[in-house]
Design a protein around this motif. Structure first.
Motif, short mmCIF file in Angstrom:
data_model
loop_
_atom_site.label_atom_id
_atom_site.label_comp_id
_atom_site.label_asym_id
_atom_site.label_seq_id
_atom_site.Cartn_x
_atom_site.Cartn_y
_atom_site.Cartn_z
N GLN A 1 -10.56 0.39 35.09
CA GLN A 1 -9.62 0.91 36.08
C GLN A 1 -10.25 1.03 37.46
OE1 GLN A 1 -7.89 4.71 35.02
NE2 GLN A 1 -6.09 4.34 36.29
N TYR A 2 -9.51 0.58 38.46
CA TYR A 2 -9.90 0.76 39.87
C TYR A 2 -9.90 2.26 40.20
CZ TYR A 2 -9.47 0.56 44.96
OH TYR A 2 -9.65 0.72 46.30
N PRO A 3 -10.84 2.81 40.95
CA PRO A 3 -11.89 2.10 41.68
C PRO A 3 -13.22 2.01 40.94
CG PRO A 3 -11.78 4.36 42.45
CD PRO A 3 -10.74 4.23 41.37
N HIS A 4 -13.28 2.49 39.68
CA HIS A 4 -14.53 2.32 38.94
C HIS A 4 -14.83 0.81 38.80
CE1 HIS A 4 -17.07 3.77 35.23
NE2 HIS A 4 -17.79 3.12 36.11
N ARG A 5 -13.80 0.05 38.45
CA ARG A 5 -13.89 -1.41 38.43
C ARG A 5 -13.28 -1.95 39.72
NH1 ARG A 5 -16.71 -5.00 35.91
NH2 ARG A 5 -16.44 -3.75 34.01
N THR A 6 -13.98 -2.83 40.41
CA THR A 6 -13.43 -3.43 41.63
C THR A 6 -13.39 -4.96 41.46
OG1 THR A 6 -15.60 -3.50 42.66
CG2 THR A 6 -14.21 -1.57 43.15
N THR B 1 3.67 -6.93 36.14
CA THR B 1 5.04 -6.68 35.68
C THR B 1 5.12 -5.33 34.96
OG1 THR B 1 5.12 -9.06 35.29
CG2 THR B 1 6.98 -7.76 34.50
N LEU B 2 4.19 -5.12 34.01
CA LEU B 2 4.16 -3.85 33.30
C LEU B 2 3.88 -2.70 34.27
CD1 LEU B 2 2.15 -4.84 30.08
CD2 LEU B 2 4.63 -4.63 30.34
N ALA B 3 2.96 -2.94 35.20
CA ALA B 3 2.59 -1.89 36.16
C ALA B 3 3.77 -1.54 37.07
CB ALA B 3 1.38 -2.33 36.98
N ASP C 1 -5.03 2.67 47.26
CA ASP C 1 -5.87 3.24 46.20
C ASP C 1 -5.01 3.78 45.05
OD1 ASP C 1 -8.20 2.58 47.48
OD2 ASP C 1 -8.53 4.55 48.35
N GLU C 2 -3.90 4.41 45.41
CA GLU C 2 -3.01 4.96 44.37
C GLU C 2 -2.39 3.82 43.56
OE1 GLU C 2 0.15 7.33 46.03
OE2 GLU C 2 1.06 7.70 44.07
N TYR D 1 -2.09 0.19 38.79
CA TYR D 1 -2.00 -1.21 38.35
C TYR D 1 -2.99 -1.48 37.21
CZ TYR D 1 -1.05 -6.22 39.49
OH TYR D 1 -0.65 -7.53 39.49
N THR D 2 -4.16 -0.87 37.29
CA THR D 2 -5.25 -1.20 36.36
C THR D 2 -5.45 -0.13 35.29
OG1 THR D 2 -6.82 -0.28 37.98
CG2 THR D 2 -6.42 -2.65 38.06
N ARG D 3 -4.41 0.65 35.03
CA ARG D 3 -4.48 1.59 33.91
C ARG D 3 -4.72 0.81 32.61
NH1 ARG D 3 0.78 5.18 35.01
NH2 ARG D 3 1.02 4.75 32.78
#
Ligand code: FE2
Length: 333
Positions: A121-126, A163-165, A259-260, A265-267
């Motif tokens: 998940q962002y921002p841990h993963r960029t 799409t899911l996000a 950021d939000e 998006y990356t949950r």
């Protein structure tokens, strides 16, 4: 016909995507049902066991042509010619095996999540992006063939479903992004978040280098579904953006919204992590997914992946546009 394909959906551990196993070698039969399977699977297909492409690289180009009218020739994309395959210029080599090639991304800090998992998940993963979003019209689909992947648990490619996000956004946020545009910049162009945070002055751009507006909620031209269409640190413009009409810069209202949205998006429920096996082809739809790559030890491991990019069906909002990145076609607008 897609009915003839052996399709297993979704991809393991994910809520989207599909695995397609071909009954016959590509060299004997091009599987014409793949585009429908891609749309049905939410934009991500794994086709394993295509090792014959390593000896016959043109097969990857032929397979790419199933997905659209134009397979990009990397000699015309203003990329470094050394990164294009020497006899098949539609193939871009993503590798650490050539002089001047880009190193893999850094490991996240800390390397694992609190519960010992791969950070996604962002921002841990960029590094989250959709290919060439800094161009208008942007490309549709990328194919990625594993000539020589690195060992498992390194050098993965991670995908998130836009799409899911989008569907899971709270109604107020959905309404906010529905008419919003992001401003996308080419990585390395000096307009990334790091450049803005360091207070650098960006150099002036020629018309064909300019950052490009893209809808944040993009309508997919095949499925009609909306998907989040966004990038983050190095592929948004942090001087005039990241959003058109919002407070710009790395500390403005636009940055807070980005950021939000990227954290949403990356949950983990919107993610697929691909561990590569030699001979895999992944097909992904840049119109409705973002992806990022993970670290590997470039001093000890050699990685060679081949990419093609298909364009030609970006959607009605791009109708009639010339190519923004071609100097002779770029307008001064
Ligand atoms: Fe990419």
């Amino acid at each position: 016909m897609s009915g003839a394909l052996d399709i297993a959906a979704p991809l393991p551990g994910a809520a989207f995507g599909a695995t397609v196993r071909l009954a016959r070698p590509l060299s004997r039969e091009m599987p014409e049902g793949l585009p429908q399977a891609l749309a049905d699977a939410g934009g991500l297909l794994l086709v394993p066991g295509l090792n014959e492409i390593a000896e016959r690289p043109r097969l990857l180009v032929e397979m790419s042509h199933l997905f659209g009218p134009e397979v990009e020739d990397y000699r015309t994309l203003l990329t470094r010619v050394s990164m294009a395959h020497e006899t098949v210029p539609e193939i871009f080599m993503v590798t650490n095996m050539l002089p001047g090639s880009r190193p893999p991304p850094a490991r996240p800090e800390p390397p694992l999540t609190a519960d010992g998992k791969l950070p996604v998940q962002y921002p841990h993963r960029t590094g989250w992006h959709t290919d060439q979003s800094y161009r208008r019209p942007p490309p549709d689909i990328s194919l990625f063939f594993a000539v020589n992947p690195v060992a498992r648990e390194r050098g993965q490619t991670i995908f998130a479903s836009g799409t899911l996000a989008y569907d899971a956004l709270p109604p107020a946020l959905k309404a906010r992004v529905d008419n919003l545009e992001g401003l996308h910049a080419q990585p390395g162009s000096g307009r990334g978040r790091g450049d803005a945070e360091a207070g650098r002055t960006p150099r002036p751009f020629a018309p064909h280098e300019r950052s490009q507006r893209q809808p944040v909620a993009r309508i997919h031209p095949v499925t009609g579904k909306k998907a989040l269409y966004l990038c983050e640190r190095s592929q948004m413009d942090w001087f005039d953006g990241p959003f058109v009409g919002m407070e710009p810069g790395p500390h403005g209202d636009g940055a807070r919204l980005l950021d939000e949205l990227m954290a949403h998006y990356t949950r983990p429920e919107f993610i697929y992590v691909h561990e590569w096996t030699q001979g895999d082809v992944l097909v992904w739809d840049n119109r409705c997914l973002v992806h990022t790559a993970t670290w590997y030890d470039a001093a000890k491991e050699q990685r060679m992946m081949w990419r093609t990019t298909v364009r030609g069906n970006p959607g009605a909002i791009y109708a009639g546009e010339t190519r923004s990145w071609v100097p002779q076609e770029a307008t001064a607008a």
